[in-house]
Design a protein around this motif. Structure first.
Motif, short mmCIF file in Angstrom:
data_model
loop_
_atom_site.label_atom_id
_atom_site.label_comp_id
_atom_site.label_asym_id
_atom_site.label_seq_id
_atom_site.Cartn_x
_atom_site.Cartn_y
_atom_site.Cartn_z
N PRO A 1 -4.95 3.59 3.30
CA PRO A 1 -6.39 4.02 3.59
C PRO A 1 -6.21 5.13 4.64
O PRO A 1 -5.17 5.12 5.44
CB PRO A 1 -6.93 2.62 4.01
N HIS A 2 -7.30 5.73 4.57
CA HIS A 2 -7.29 6.92 5.71
C HIS A 2 -7.32 6.49 6.95
O HIS A 2 -7.32 7.10 8.15
CB HIS A 2 -8.38 7.97 5.44
N ARG B 1 -1.46 3.77 -1.98
CA ARG B 1 -2.96 3.44 -1.80
C ARG B 1 -3.21 3.14 -0.14
O ARG B 1 -3.99 2.12 0.19
CB ARG B 1 -3.24 2.18 -2.51
N ALA C 1 0.64 -1.36 0.14
CA ALA C 1 0.08 0.10 -0.04
C ALA C 1 0.86 1.35 -0.14
O ALA C 1 0.55 2.24 -0.63
CB ALA C 1 -1.07 0.10 1.17
N ARG D 1 -15.58 1.59 9.16
CA ARG D 1 -14.79 2.54 8.35
C ARG D 1 -13.27 2.39 8.38
O ARG D 1 -12.54 3.31 7.94
CB ARG D 1 -15.03 4.06 8.90
N CYS D 2 -12.80 1.35 9.18
CA CYS D 2 -11.31 1.11 9.02
C CYS D 2 -11.00 -0.12 8.13
O CYS D 2 -11.62 -1.09 8.04
CB CYS D 2 -11.03 0.76 10.58
N GLN D 3 -9.62 -0.45 7.88
CA GLN D 3 -9.07 -1.52 7.08
C GLN D 3 -8.37 -2.15 8.44
O GLN D 3 -7.53 -1.72 9.11
CB GLN D 3 -8.12 -0.93 6.05
#
Length: 384
Positions: free
Chosen positions: A38-39, A36, A31, A169-171
């Protein structure tokens, strides 16, 4: 004080140094390379396996002056500041002590500011499950649509306590307990660099006591070095860790396998004289019985049993002297007796009776013969 404990001194500074978590480091590296990331990332797992360490590594990867890169240089001002915990762009928050809505509001206000001088604004929230329900609700909107170049990294040992609305909302990445062999390999590296002499058997004992936590293993090694100095023998390690003499454990099990209740009781008495706690003695016997069953079924599968080569040879020889079915019944019987030890007024007496029960347990072929005789008797009765 200027001394830095081993757990801090040997904290990994890059993905390559992280032990036993390749299933997490690989996607995070990829990532970072492909930009890429994630936030919002959630790192879960037991204590001492690298959750906060991975969060800091990811922060260095993103804010390194030569990055984003999965191999941060470690020398630029940004890398040094993050390592020292002084970076203005990377904030670490202890949710165990800041659990309320007001604390989350401060975090939301801080997210609005652009990173400076770094490239990303990163918030590492440790023990995030300790936030209150109201605090989680206040964080929802920001967590779903954060400002550009901002990242939340949550770490927790109890992900089930996080509301599903925030969790979705999390990876999520689940870290695992670290295998004893990997812990031993890292401890050997530390001992070589620090000039400490410790036997492989003692390092394996430390890894077992750590129960999958590398940080716990390093803390125990620190304690042992403080006790024995630069040369630590096995007796000192056993004394610090309060280990039960393995020879006594094998003597108890050998007597049980051979059906010698008297010898088993004598070995239990020697363990009690040495100060062994009854519950701990029962747990150790239970683990050894499990190893015997495994080696009886798969004698060549050494990877299933955490033991040295010499210990494996002893266990294989002992496992070969007992029937598989009898060993499994001994294991089940000891599990039931172990449950009574926590409430027993005389725990050693309960353990002694459990050992006698194991020693007098009939072999599997005896039970089979008895069942055959019962079936024959039932058939004759049915025939009149």
């Amino acid at each position: 004080m200027t001394y830095e404990v081993l757990a801090r001194k040997w904290r990994p500074l890059g993905f390559d140094d992280v032990v036993g978590q390749q299933h997490v480091t690989t996607p995070l590296r990829n990532a970072t390379r492909s930009e890429r990331v994630p936030h919002a990332i959630l790192l879960t797992g037991p204590r001492g396996v690298g959750k906060t360490t991975l969060a800091r590594i990811l922060a260095r990867c993103l804010n390194c002056e030569k990055g984003p890169s999965d191999t941060p240089c470690g020398e630029c001002p940004s890398c040094r500041e993050i390592t020292a915990g002084h970076s203005t762009d990377v904030q670490e928050i202890d949710a165990a002590s800041r659990t309320g809505v007001d604390d989350v509001r401060e975090l939301i206000e801080a997210v609005r500011y652009a990173p400076s001088p770094g490239k990303h604004r990163i918030f590492i929230v440790d023990e995030v499950h300790m936030l209150s329900t109201a605090a989680f609700n206040a964080l929802l909107k920001t967590l779903e649509e954060p400002p550009p170049r901002s990242l939340f990294v949550f770490a927790t040992t109890n992900p089930e306590k996080i509301p599903f609305t925030d969790l979705s909302r999390c990876q999520r990445h689940d870290l695992r307990r670290i295998a004893a062999a990997e812990i031993v390999a890292r401890l050997e590296l530390i001992c070589r660099d620090e000039g400490i002499e410790v036997s492989a058997a003692s390092l394996l004992a430390i890894a077992r006591e750590a129960d999958g936590s590398l940080r716990d293993a390093q803390t125990l090694l620190d304690q042992i070095i403080a006790f024995g100095g630069s040369r630590v023998d096995d007796e000192q390690v056993a004394q610090v860790l309060d280990l039960i003499d393995r020879r006594l454990l094998l003597a108890i099990l050998a007597a049980c396998v051979d059906g010698d209740g008297g010898a088993a009781l004598e070995a239990c008495a020697r363990a009690a004289e040495a100060g062994a706690d009854a519950k701990r003695l029962g747990e150790s016997l239970l683990q050894l019985l499990r190893d015997l069953v495994v080696l009886r079924i798969a004698p060549q599968s050494a990877g299933l049993v955490e033991a040295s080569d010499a210990e494996l040879d002893e266990l294989r020889e002992l496992a070969g002297r007992a029937d598989e079915g009898r060993l499994r019944r001994m294991f089940r019987a000891l599990v039931k007796e172990q449950e009574d030890l926590a409430w027993a007024p005389q725990p050693h007496a309960v353990l002694e009776m459990a050992v006698v029960r194991l020693a007098t347990m009939p072999a599997g072929d005896d039970v089979a013969k008895l069942l055959t005789r019962l079936a024959t008797l039932e058939r004759r009765l049915a025939e009149g």
